[in-house]
Scaffold this motif. Structure first.
Motif, PDB file in Angstrom:
ATOM      1  N   ARG A  75      14.874   4.818   3.163  1.00  0.00           N
ATOM      2  CA  ARG A  75      13.474   4.797   3.226  1.00  0.00           C
ATOM      3  C   ARG A  75      12.922   6.280   3.741  1.00  0.00           C
ATOM      4  NH1 ARG A  75      10.332  -0.063   5.040  1.00  0.00           N
ATOM      5  NH2 ARG A  75      11.134  -1.602   3.494  1.00  0.00           N
ATOM      6  N   LEU A 123       8.954  10.692   5.141  1.00  0.00           N
ATOM      7  CA  LEU A 123       8.816   9.584   4.045  1.00  0.00           C
ATOM      8  C   LEU A 123       8.569  10.363   2.630  1.00  0.00           C
ATOM      9  CD1 LEU A 123       6.872   7.187   5.982  1.00  0.00           C
ATOM     10  CD2 LEU A 123       9.152   6.679   5.101  1.00  0.00           C
ATOM     11  N   ALA A 129       5.442   7.768  -3.854  1.00  0.00           N
ATOM     12  CA  ALA A 129       6.146   6.318  -3.804  1.00  0.00           C
ATOM     13  C   ALA A 129       6.772   6.276  -5.198  1.00  0.00           C
ATOM     14  CB  ALA A 129       5.062   5.238  -3.759  1.00  0.00           C
ATOM     15  N   ARG A 173       2.344   8.114  -1.975  1.00  0.00           N
ATOM     16  CA  ARG A 173       2.534   7.252  -0.821  1.00  0.00           C
ATOM     17  C   ARG A 173       1.431   6.642  -0.209  1.00  0.00           C
ATOM     18  NH1 ARG A 173       3.909   8.263   4.298  1.00  0.00           N
ATOM     19  NH2 ARG A 173       4.309  10.311   3.770  1.00  0.00           N
ATOM     20  N   ILE A 193      11.848   6.126  -7.436  1.00  0.00           N
ATOM     21  CA  ILE A 193      11.023   5.118  -6.770  1.00  0.00           C
ATOM     22  C   ILE A 193      11.317   5.514  -5.306  1.00  0.00           C
ATOM     23  CG2 ILE A 193      10.523   2.766  -6.135  1.00  0.00           C
ATOM     24  CD1 ILE A 193      11.445   2.171  -9.133  1.00  0.00           C
ATOM     25  N   TRP A 194      10.332   5.718  -4.469  1.00  0.00           N
ATOM     26  CA  TRP A 194      10.560   6.005  -3.026  1.00  0.00           C
ATOM     27  C   TRP A 194      11.699   7.105  -3.096  1.00  0.00           C
ATOM     28  CZ3 TRP A 194       6.702   4.593  -0.212  1.00  0.00           C
ATOM     29  CH2 TRP A 194       6.869   4.648   0.953  1.00  0.00           C
ATOM     30  N   ALA A 227      13.730  -0.673  -3.644  1.00  0.00           N
ATOM     31  CA  ALA A 227      12.423  -0.097  -2.901  1.00  0.00           C
ATOM     32  C   ALA A 227      11.016  -0.555  -3.484  1.00  0.00           C
ATOM     33  CB  ALA A 227      12.407   1.506  -3.083  1.00  0.00           C
ATOM     34  N   PRO A 241       8.598  -1.034  -0.183  1.00  0.00           N
ATOM     35  CA  PRO A 241       7.481  -0.064   0.489  1.00  0.00           C
ATOM     36  C   PRO A 241       6.537  -0.001  -0.924  1.00  0.00           C
ATOM     37  CG  PRO A 241       9.660   1.291   0.097  1.00  0.00           C
ATOM     38  CD  PRO A 241       9.889  -0.333  -0.195  1.00  0.00           C
ATOM     39  N   VAL A 242       7.122  -0.470  -1.861  1.00  0.00           N
ATOM     40  CA  VAL A 242       6.063  -0.101  -3.143  1.00  0.00           C
ATOM     41  C   VAL A 242       5.949  -1.702  -3.837  1.00  0.00           C
ATOM     42  CG1 VAL A 242       5.839   1.084  -5.406  1.00  0.00           C
ATOM     43  CG2 VAL A 242       7.156   2.139  -3.598  1.00  0.00           C
ATOM     44  N   THR A 245       1.852  -0.655   2.572  1.00  0.00           N
ATOM     45  CA  THR A 245       2.460  -0.647   1.125  1.00  0.00           C
ATOM     46  C   THR A 245       1.690   0.100   0.078  1.00  0.00           C
ATOM     47  OG1 THR A 245       3.054  -3.077   1.683  1.00  0.00           O
ATOM     48  CG2 THR A 245       3.400  -2.316  -0.437  1.00  0.00           C
ATOM     49  N   THR A 246       2.514   0.703  -0.508  1.00  0.00           N
ATOM     50  CA  THR A 246       1.982   1.571  -1.715  1.00  0.00           C
ATOM     51  C   THR A 246       1.630   0.624  -2.958  1.00  0.00           C
ATOM     52  OG1 THR A 246       3.077   3.349  -1.058  1.00  0.00           O
ATOM     53  CG2 THR A 246       2.117   3.406  -3.332  1.00  0.00           C
TER      54      THR A 246
END
Ligand code: ADP
Ligand code: MG
Length: 331
Positions: free
Chosen positions: A12, A19, A23, A54, A88-89, A103, A178-179, A209-210
């Motif tokens: 993550r 971060l 995203a 993000r 992604i992420w 992710a 997270p996405v 959350t994105t």
């Protein structure tokens, strides 16, 4: 069906001490569907670049057939890209497909699930697929988040269309991605459910959350998204903050019809932004909050020209959308 691991905490934060800024990052993404006897081949995405910050709610806007679902399905691992890169992420989908898939949560355009399972069973099955350990499952918390807690043990076939849609969202969230990506989440739903889904997306976004969603409703993109990319025929034709896109279209068109044709616009008027449309028509693109029409009309008279008529036209997001997408804006 292979299982994808839950995003481990190290994943993550691929960049030490922080971060990822993006995203989702897409570079030169191209998809060519190979044709068959019945379906002709199609370049559905053509060198698409996108950076989804993000924390944003990002809208991918475009008419039917623009390539939105193709892009989403590539992110979801359901369609194989032809060229380009996707991360992604911060995780490259080629280098680490499982990590990338962990992710992201995807709600595809088609609603599909077993009608003889209950929401609780659906979430448990999905959690198993993603390898979420039993003690870490948050089934009831997620169902509450999409307001389905009281339907946890009802058969899916007894749920209304709106509830099924929310169940799809809940399923996409079991591994706490997270996405979250939603393909046309509000297509064909009534106004009330649309607002409900908007509130839910806003709440998820506020919780960190994105969100990436596709839509062909301009109003939806304008009210919900902080950034918008417009795609048409596989190409990104505009990409900016919603505020900036709306500001760009917050322009009006003033057409001044003259009594007598002129060959060229006098210097004093070109300085104000007036241009010649036709020998008898001057046009000015202006922002109503910044320009004073009175001054412009006075200047035209001062230049010795007689005004026969003045036409003012409003431009809006719909306008720029139509201009950018070859007039195919309406579904
Ligand atoms: P959107 O979601 O924006 O409506 P799609 O990504 O579904 O657009 O489709 C983009 C283009 O690719 C369309 O012309 C569509 O007909 C074509 N297409 C989509 N899926 C396939 C497929 N599996 N085979 C061939 N062509 C496809
Ligand atoms: Mg689609």
């Amino acid at each position: 069906m292979s299982s994808a691991a839950v995003v481990d905490p190290a994943r993550r934060a691929p960049q030490e001490g922080g971060l990822p800024a993006c995203a989702v990052e897409v570079r030169g993404l191209t998809k060519v569907y190979r044709g068959s006897a019945r379906i002709p081949g199609k370049r559905a995405l053509d060198r698409v670049d996108l950076a989804i910050p993000r924390g944003s709610i990002f809208g991918l806007l475009g008419p039917n057939g623009a390539g939105k679902s193709t892009l989403i399905n590539i992110l979801a691992g359901l369609v194989i890209k032809t060229e380009g890169s996707v991360s992604i992420w911060g995780i490259d989908i080629d280098a680490d497909p499982r990590g990338a898939r962990a992710a992201i949560g995807v709600v595809t355009q088609e609603l599909m699930f077993d009608m003889f399972f209950t929401p609780r069973e659906h979430l448990d099955q999905q959690a198993g697929y993603y390898g979420v350990p039993k003690r870490e499952r948050r089934t009831m918390e997620i169902l509450a988040r999409v307001e389905l807690a009281d339907k946890a043990d009802a058969y899916a076939r007894t749920l209304s269309g709106g509830m099924r849609r929310r169940l799809m969202v809940a399923k996409a969230m079991v591994h706490s991605p997270p996405v979250l990506v939603l393909d046309e989440p509000t297509a064909g739903v009534d106004v009330e459910l649309r607002r409900h889904l908007w509130d839910m997306m806003r709440a998820l976004n506020a919780a960190g959350t994105t969100i990436l969603l596709t839509t062909h409703y301009l109003e939806e993109a304008e009210t919900l998204c902080d950034r918008i990319a417009i795609i048409d025929d596989g190409k990104v034709v505009a990409c900016d903050t919603t505020a900036e896109l709306v500001r760009q279209v917050d322009d009006k068109r003033l057409i001044v019809v003259l009594e007598h044709p002129i060959a060229a616009v006098p210097e004093s008027l070109t300085r104000l932004g007036l241009a010649l449309m036709e020998p008898e028509r001057l046009v000015l693109h202006y922002n109503p909050s910044r320009a004073a029409v009175g001054t412009v009309l006075d200047a035209i008279r001062a230049a010795g020209l007689t005004i026969r008529d003045v036409i003012s036209e409003e431009a809006d997001l719909e306008d720029i959308f139509l201009r950018l997408t070859a007039g195919d804006g309406k579904p």
